[in-house]
Design an enzyme around this catalytic site. Structure first.
Site, PDB file in Angstrom:
ATOM      1  N   CYS A 103      -3.228   1.648  -0.708  1.00 21.60           N
ATOM      2  CA  CYS A 103      -3.083   0.410   0.070  1.00 21.60           C
ATOM      3  C   CYS A 103      -4.386   0.001   0.752  1.00 21.60           C
ATOM      4  CB  CYS A 103      -1.983   0.589   1.103  1.00 21.60           C
ATOM      5  SG  CYS A 103      -2.345   1.887   2.297  1.00 21.60           S
TER       6      CYS A 103
ATOM      7  N   HIS B  18       5.439  -0.778   6.277  1.00 19.37           N
ATOM      8  CA  HIS B  18       4.438  -1.816   5.991  1.00 19.37           C
ATOM      9  C   HIS B  18       4.956  -2.649   4.805  1.00 19.37           C
ATOM     10  CE1 HIS B  18       0.755  -3.890   5.952  1.00 19.37           C
ATOM     11  NE2 HIS B  18      -0.087  -2.952   5.597  1.00 19.37           N
TER      12      HIS B  18
ATOM     13  N   GLN C 189       2.691  -4.831   2.407  1.00 21.74           N
ATOM     14  CA  GLN C 189       1.870  -4.017   1.518  1.00 21.74           C
ATOM     15  C   GLN C 189       2.652  -3.588   0.279  1.00 21.74           C
ATOM     16  OE1 GLN C 189      -1.506  -2.964   1.876  1.00 21.74           O
ATOM     17  NE2 GLN C 189      -1.083  -2.565  -0.264  1.00 21.74           N
TER      18      GLN C 189
HETATM   19  N1  NVA Z   1      -0.897   4.534   7.027  1.00 23.05           N
HETATM   20  C1  NVA Z   1      -1.999   3.647   7.323  1.00 23.05           C
HETATM   21  C2  NVA Z   1      -1.869   2.370   6.557  1.00 23.05           C
HETATM   22  C3  NVA Z   1      -3.031   1.410   6.746  1.00 23.05           C
HETATM   23  C4  NVA Z   1      -2.834   0.117   6.008  1.00 23.05           C
HETATM   24  C5  NVA Z   1      -2.044   3.387   8.814  1.00 23.05           C
HETATM   25  O1  NVA Z   1      -0.991   3.156   9.417  1.00 23.05           O
HETATM   26  O2  NVA Z   1      -3.134   3.440   9.400  1.00 23.05           O
HETATM   27  N1   CP Z   2      -3.650  -2.314   3.738  1.00 25.11           N
HETATM   28  C1   CP Z   2      -3.833  -2.926   4.913  1.00 25.11           C
HETATM   29  O1   CP Z   2      -2.892  -3.324   5.581  1.00 25.11           O
HETATM   30  O2   CP Z   2      -5.140  -3.086   5.277  1.00 25.11           O
HETATM   31  P1   CP Z   2      -5.678  -3.561   6.700  1.00 25.11           P
HETATM   32  O3   CP Z   2      -5.400  -2.442   7.674  1.00 25.11           O
HETATM   33  O4   CP Z   2      -7.146  -3.765   6.481  1.00 25.11           O
HETATM   34  O5   CP Z   2      -4.971  -4.813   7.099  1.00 25.11           O
END
Ligand code: NVA
Ligand code: CP
Length: 306
Positions: free
Chosen positions: A264, A132, A135
């Site tokens: 995050c 990500h 982020q």
């Molecule tokens: N590890 C989490 C991050 C969300 C922003 C997911 O992938 O759901």
């Molecule tokens: N941290 C983040 O990416 O949040 P969302 O899943 O709300 O986009």
């Protein structure tokens, strides 16, 4: 023709590009706060394709494009022809004829790479199961604002060896701060990812299983959900595995006295982090969330600006 500027992972960015994005994000943030209208992306369009839910990513990209004078289009994967089996490659080729940049949130990193190979416009990773990057750039920008520099800092990541952990690992490699991760043995980050970073890094990247040992002298504690999007069926089992990895007051007290606590979001209060810590004096969690907007505006300008 200039090469297009994809943002598929932190690993693929140079240290210089990352530093430039931080500097620009701070300038854009100042401009925005002072109420200046600034439209360098007038007439430009960003497509956003989501195969998973989102609050922050969707809103910050959409608002960011608006503030830069451009237009953002939201597309749910399953409502496009992708949902009926149109190929990634044909979709990428087609969308490239309409849009100036494309952001994708999907499961597999291979999907986004295939998309980027076939798109003639730049592609942004808005989260995959592997990483990500937007982020972590926002997180690092936040640390930089709060502490002035990343150099000499010891950051820790507590919990699941997931997409967020992988992006922290690549960030430590590129920006030379020390990173200690504490994960349950069965939930370690991908071995190839960790070992590649450890081989190439000049900073120390360490994986432990004990969160208390990990946070000793730490300047940053970051964490993430124990149950990522797509893992909902494993909820009960994962809560059991991670129960000793909660970021609570006791753990925060074991770190540096000025430690920054990061998440995050979305958070699952009472699971990976307590209310007390989320709302406490060390938390910079909502500054982090805000910085998604500013760093992504810098990314959009870098990709599409003149
Ligand atoms: N590890 C989490 C991050 C969300 C922003 C997911 O992938 O759901
Ligand atoms: N941290 C983040 O990416 O949040 P969302 O899943 O709300 O986009």
């Amino acid at each position: 023709m200039k090469p297009k500027k994809d943002l598929l992972s932190i690993y693929e960015l140079s240290k210089e590009t990352i530093e430039d994005l931080f500097v620009r994000a701070i300038e854009l943030k100042k401009k925005q706060k002072s109420g200046k209208i600034y439209h360098p992306l007038k007439g430009k369009t960003l497509g956003m394709v989501f195969e998973k839910p989102s609050t922050r990513t969707r809103v910050s990209f959409e608002v960011g494009m608006f503030q830069l004078g451009g237009l953002a289009l939201y597309m749910r994967w399953k409502d496009t022809q992708l949902g009926r089996g149109e190929s990634i490659a044909d979709t990428a080729r087609t969308l490239s004829r309409y849009l100036d940049s494309i952001m994708i949130r999907t499961f597999s990193q291979d999907t986004i790479e295939e998309f980027a190979r076939n798109a003639t416009v730049p592609v942004i990773n808005g989260l995959t199961d592997l990483c990500h990057p937007c982020q972590i750039l926002a997180d690092l920008l936040t640390i930089r604002e709060k502490r002035g520099t990343l150099r000499g800092l010891k950051a820790t990541y507590i919990g699941d060896g997931n997409n967020i952990a992988h992006s922290w690992i690549s960030a430590a490699l590129r920006l030379q701060f020390d990173l200690t991760l504490a994960c349950p043995k069965s939930q370690s980050p991908l071995q190839f990812h960790l070992e590649r970073a450890q081989r190439e890094a000049t900073s120390k990247i360490t994986l432990l299983n004990d969160p208390y040992e990990a946070v000793r002298d730490a300047h940053v504690i970051s964490t993430d959900t124990w149950v990522s999007m797509g893992q909902e069926k494993e909820y009960r089992e994962r809560i059991r595995i991670f129960k000793n990895f909660q970021v609570n007051s006791k753990l925060v007290e074991a770190a540096d006295k000025d430690v920054l606590v990061m998440h995050c979001l979305p958070a699952h209060r009472g699971e990976e982090i307590t209310d007390e810590v989320m709302d406490g004096e060390h938390s910079v969690i909502f500054d982090q969330a805000e910085n998604r907007l500013h760093i992504q505006k810098a990314i959009l300008e870098w990709q599409m600006g003149n």
